[in-house]
Design a protein around this motif. Sequence first.
Motif, PDB file in Angstrom:
ATOM      1  N   VAL A   1       9.387   4.607   4.425  1.00 23.81           N
ATOM      2  CA  VAL A   1       9.981   5.325   5.631  1.00 23.81           C
ATOM      3  C   VAL A   1       8.950   6.054   6.186  1.00 23.81           C
ATOM      4  O   VAL A   1       8.875   6.436   7.247  1.00 23.81           O
ATOM      5  CB  VAL A   1      11.068   6.328   5.003  1.00 23.81           C
ATOM      6  N   LYS A   2       8.073   6.771   5.436  1.00 25.44           N
ATOM      7  CA  LYS A   2       6.831   7.465   5.914  1.00 25.44           C
ATOM      8  C   LYS A   2       6.070   6.853   6.992  1.00 25.44           C
ATOM      9  O   LYS A   2       5.555   7.191   8.145  1.00 25.44           O
ATOM     10  CB  LYS A   2       6.086   8.084   5.084  1.00 25.44           C
ATOM     11  N   SER A   3       6.017   5.505   6.779  1.00 26.70           N
ATOM     12  CA  SER A   3       5.340   4.562   7.402  1.00 26.70           C
ATOM     13  C   SER A   3       5.805   4.303   8.592  1.00 26.70           C
ATOM     14  O   SER A   3       5.341   4.211   9.747  1.00 26.70           O
ATOM     15  CB  SER A   3       4.902   3.322   6.829  1.00 26.70           C
ATOM     16  N   LEU A   4       7.219   4.258   8.648  1.00 29.20           N
ATOM     17  CA  LEU A   4       7.957   3.764   9.787  1.00 29.20           C
ATOM     18  C   LEU A   4       8.028   5.042  10.739  1.00 29.20           C
ATOM     19  O   LEU A   4       7.637   4.882  12.009  1.00 29.20           O
ATOM     20  CB  LEU A   4       9.396   3.723   9.304  1.00 29.20           C
ATOM     21  N   LYS A   5       7.990   6.254  10.208  1.00 25.11           N
ATOM     22  CA  LYS A   5       7.949   7.341  10.952  1.00 25.11           C
ATOM     23  C   LYS A   5       6.530   7.501  11.703  1.00 25.11           C
ATOM     24  O   LYS A   5       6.347   7.871  12.747  1.00 25.11           O
ATOM     25  CB  LYS A   5       8.238   8.602  10.248  1.00 25.11           C
ATOM     26  N   GLU A   6       5.528   7.150  10.873  1.00 25.19           N
ATOM     27  CA  GLU A   6       4.082   7.135  11.642  1.00 25.19           C
ATOM     28  C   GLU A   6       3.931   6.041  12.687  1.00 25.19           C
ATOM     29  O   GLU A   6       3.351   6.288  14.022  1.00 25.19           O
ATOM     30  CB  GLU A   6       3.048   6.766  10.350  1.00 25.19           C
ATOM     31  N   GLN A   7       4.620   4.903  12.349  1.00 27.75           N
ATOM     32  CA  GLN A   7       4.943   3.803  13.553  1.00 27.75           C
ATOM     33  C   GLN A   7       5.328   4.573  14.680  1.00 27.75           C
ATOM     34  O   GLN A   7       5.028   4.523  15.931  1.00 27.75           O
ATOM     35  CB  GLN A   7       5.330   2.791  13.110  1.00 27.75           C
ATOM     36  N   LYS A   8       6.677   5.171  14.623  1.00 28.16           N
ATOM     37  CA  LYS A   8       7.343   5.940  15.845  1.00 28.16           C
ATOM     38  C   LYS A   8       6.462   6.849  16.432  1.00 28.16           C
ATOM     39  O   LYS A   8       6.297   6.951  17.741  1.00 28.16           O
ATOM     40  CB  LYS A   8       8.466   6.591  15.166  1.00 28.16           C
ATOM     41  N   ASN A   9       5.623   7.678  15.748  1.00 30.29           N
ATOM     42  CA  ASN A   9       5.002   8.767  16.275  1.00 30.29           C
ATOM     43  C   ASN A   9       3.728   8.334  17.150  1.00 30.29           C
ATOM     44  O   ASN A   9       3.060   8.816  17.954  1.00 30.29           O
ATOM     45  CB  ASN A   9       4.312   9.594  15.293  1.00 30.29           C
ATOM     46  N   ASN A  10       3.286   7.126  16.686  1.00 35.86           N
ATOM     47  CA  ASN A  10       2.349   6.293  17.475  1.00 35.86           C
ATOM     48  C   ASN A  10       3.000   5.400  18.500  1.00 35.86           C
ATOM     49  O   ASN A  10       2.113   4.579  19.007  1.00 35.86           O
ATOM     50  CB  ASN A  10       1.168   5.650  16.617  1.00 35.86           C
ATOM     51  N   ASP A  11       4.142   5.296  18.620  1.00 35.86           N
ATOM     52  CA  ASP A  11       4.766   4.620  19.823  1.00 35.86           C
ATOM     53  C   ASP A  11       4.834   3.107  19.380  1.00 35.86           C
ATOM     54  O   ASP A  11       4.509   2.276  20.153  1.00 35.86           O
ATOM     55  CB  ASP A  11       4.180   4.567  21.312  1.00 35.86           C
ATOM     56  N   PHE A  12       5.075   2.924  18.228  1.00 38.49           N
ATOM     57  CA  PHE A  12       5.235   1.445  17.707  1.00 38.49           C
ATOM     58  C   PHE A  12       4.142   0.500  17.956  1.00 38.49           C
ATOM     59  O   PHE A  12       4.437  -0.502  18.791  1.00 38.49           O
ATOM     60  CB  PHE A  12       6.453   0.864  17.999  1.00 38.49           C
ATOM     61  N   PRO A  13       2.814   0.782  17.497  1.00 45.71           N
ATOM     62  CA  PRO A  13       1.901  -0.259  18.044  1.00 45.71           C
ATOM     63  C   PRO A  13       2.067  -1.561  17.531  1.00 45.71           C
ATOM     64  O   PRO A  13       1.588  -2.331  18.190  1.00 45.71           O
ATOM     65  CB  PRO A  13       0.631   0.611  17.391  1.00 45.71           C
TER      66      PRO A  13
ATOM     67  N   ASP B   1      -2.777   8.460   3.585  1.00 44.80           N
ATOM     68  CA  ASP B   1      -3.274   6.866   3.458  1.00 44.80           C
ATOM     69  C   ASP B   1      -2.199   6.212   3.276  1.00 44.80           C
ATOM     70  O   ASP B   1      -2.054   5.674   2.219  1.00 44.80           O
ATOM     71  CB  ASP B   1      -4.455   7.197   2.649  1.00 44.80           C
ATOM     72  N   ARG B   2      -1.582   5.781   4.335  1.00 40.65           N
ATOM     73  CA  ARG B   2      -0.360   4.999   4.123  1.00 40.65           C
ATOM     74  C   ARG B   2      -0.644   3.724   3.573  1.00 40.65           C
ATOM     75  O   ARG B   2       0.248   3.165   2.728  1.00 40.65           O
ATOM     76  CB  ARG B   2       0.303   4.793   5.350  1.00 40.65           C
ATOM     77  N   GLU B   3      -1.553   3.093   3.877  1.00 46.04           N
ATOM     78  CA  GLU B   3      -1.918   1.522   3.617  1.00 46.04           C
ATOM     79  C   GLU B   3      -2.122   1.708   2.169  1.00 46.04           C
ATOM     80  O   GLU B   3      -1.613   0.588   1.359  1.00 46.04           O
ATOM     81  CB  GLU B   3      -2.814   0.791   4.270  1.00 46.04           C
ATOM     82  N   LYS B   4      -2.922   2.361   1.557  1.00 49.22           N
ATOM     83  CA  LYS B   4      -3.254   2.487   0.098  1.00 49.22           C
ATOM     84  C   LYS B   4      -2.094   3.087  -0.786  1.00 49.22           C
ATOM     85  O   LYS B   4      -1.954   2.508  -1.824  1.00 49.22           O
ATOM     86  CB  LYS B   4      -4.435   3.480  -0.108  1.00 49.22           C
ATOM     87  N   ALA B   5      -1.323   3.896  -0.060  1.00 49.35           N
ATOM     88  CA  ALA B   5      -0.176   4.393  -0.909  1.00 49.35           C
ATOM     89  C   ALA B   5       0.922   3.250  -0.977  1.00 49.35           C
ATOM     90  O   ALA B   5       1.374   3.040  -2.071  1.00 49.35           O
ATOM     91  CB  ALA B   5       0.465   5.686  -0.102  1.00 49.35           C
ATOM     92  N   LEU B   6       1.121   2.344   0.059  1.00 47.54           N
ATOM     93  CA  LEU B   6       1.841   1.391  -0.077  1.00 47.54           C
ATOM     94  C   LEU B   6       1.288   0.348  -1.128  1.00 47.54           C
ATOM     95  O   LEU B   6       2.212  -0.109  -1.936  1.00 47.54           O
ATOM     96  CB  LEU B   6       2.409   0.651   1.291  1.00 47.54           C
ATOM     97  N   SER B   7       0.204   0.036  -1.027  1.00 50.67           N
ATOM     98  CA  SER B   7      -0.366  -1.033  -1.787  1.00 50.67           C
ATOM     99  C   SER B   7      -0.261  -0.487  -3.327  1.00 50.67           C
ATOM    100  O   SER B   7       0.127  -1.447  -4.042  1.00 50.67           O
ATOM    101  CB  SER B   7      -1.971  -1.113  -1.746  1.00 50.67           C
ATOM    102  N   LEU B   8      -0.410   0.637  -3.595  1.00 53.11           N
ATOM    103  CA  LEU B   8      -0.347   1.135  -5.112  1.00 53.11           C
ATOM    104  C   LEU B   8       0.931   1.118  -5.424  1.00 53.11           C
ATOM    105  O   LEU B   8       1.365   0.686  -6.723  1.00 53.11           O
ATOM    106  CB  LEU B   8      -0.924   2.722  -5.218  1.00 53.11           C
TER     107      LEU B   8
END
Length: 549
Positions: free
Chosen positions: A55-67, A25-32
């Motif tokens: 960095v994990k969020s950047l990777k997730e963005q990459k895996n989803n083709d940078f939406p 849950d990237r957004e929640k983790a980032l917020s906390l």
Amino acid sequence: MAYSSGQENINQLLERAKAASGQDDREKALSLYRQAVKAAPNLVMARTGLAWEIVKSLKEQKNNDFPNPQHFLDLLREYACIHDIKKPGRLHSQFLRWAANAAAKEKISNFISILRWWDPANFRLEDFERFRPDGGDRSFDSLVELAIRGIAKNIKKENDQYHLDWATEFVGQHYDKYPHQEWFPHYYSKLLIKTGRMAQARELLLPLVRKKQNEFWSWTHLAQTYPGDNDTRLSCLCRALLCPAKEEKYRVKVHEELAEILVEKEKLPEARYEIEQAINIQESNEWKVSAKMQLFRSSPWFSQVQVLNSNRQLYQDHSSLAEEIVFHGLPVHPAIVIKHLPEKDKRPGLTFMGFTREGSLEQVLIKTKKFPVLNNMPPGTPLSLSLELSGQEPVVINLEPREGESWDIIEPRPGVVKNINTGKGITFVALSSDEFCPVYHDSLPEIRSFEPGDGLNIRTVSEKDMKQRVVWIGKKEELPSFARRFSGSLNLKGWADFGFVDEVYIPRELVGRWELKNKDELQGVALMEYNPKKEQYGWRAVSLYRKQE
């Protein structure tokens, strides 16, 4: 102890952030993590946790083709504001990996400045090595390779001269560490052009243009290295327009550049044709017509000059200078056509050619359509090849027919006909005491005129399995060292159906065929062969006949 929002202590906040991260849950983790850093800005654990989550969020963005490229860029900036990141370190390298991926996909345009801030001094030793997962059969680009790719995709939009000079120095230091990367010299040459180092760029481009001479963009980039030489630029652009393009829209800039040169040279009908081509491409793709083309179209001369249907003759007349530049100084090798493989199942037709280098025969493979003249050249046809030999594999740049006989660059080898299988249409030829090869009658019908014991010269080529294929034969009176003529009286063994003439073994098949008797006077040809039973070499007759009394 410090508390978040005056209620929750930092440790509890970090535990919740870790739990959210573990659940992806990237957004929640980032917020906390952001709350933790705000509540305790000096706590390294909170800052590091936030950096890893970014960095994990950047990777997730990459895996989803940078939406969401803007969100990706915001995360890069947030990471850059975090103090005390371990450098060099895995975290810092992972950050650059995803930034470079985004640049390579053209999702961000400021990668050069990001890399400068990141600082190449922070590359670890493993960042220079290609990555291969455990048990995997593929390897992936190292971090340095990814950085070079990211720079390459940002060159076009980067106008800061300081950034360009810096990127040129960086790529120049590292591109040749990866010789398997065919495009890295091209990337470096684009930077050199952008920074005005034309001669150095040209030196790098020439091998690429030779390999990609049927690609219009290669000649276009070569033209860019002659900014003050309109004759050479004109020639390069004309040569570019003789090449096919996947879609005509990709050549719009070539038409525009050529139009400007032709206007300057007052070749106005030809210039009008190029202007119209550029404008047609722009309008058909609903692009804005460039200001330069609009200016030309509105000029008084435009409507007054002759309308041409094609500029192909212009391209052909002016492309020779560019070709001379590209092909100048290339080694020319005597060569032959070895064989053709026709088109099959949408795979292109291929031609194998042989050429000599340092006294040995090498083979090179090309698509037949690259040089259509090959369709009229049977195997053995003599050629001259212009070759680019700077890479791992030779590349055919040009070819021309030459005077000579079929298969002439292959040194003939002496041989002796060993035996013939008429039913299968095969003649076996001994090449030494330990080597022989088959000659198929349907491939070389002239072999039918030879008998066992006949000497001959042959030319062979190596096949994929390293076996020799005979491609040419000729008569040879003198026998090689592993063969000899013999003459004498037959000594038949009383209890067997074989015999000897002195030390020459006469096998049972010859005894039976000729109905030989003891003391018959014979002569013939024998080959030196290995006898596995006796574990030694000896002479064995392959042909004989009775002496005439």
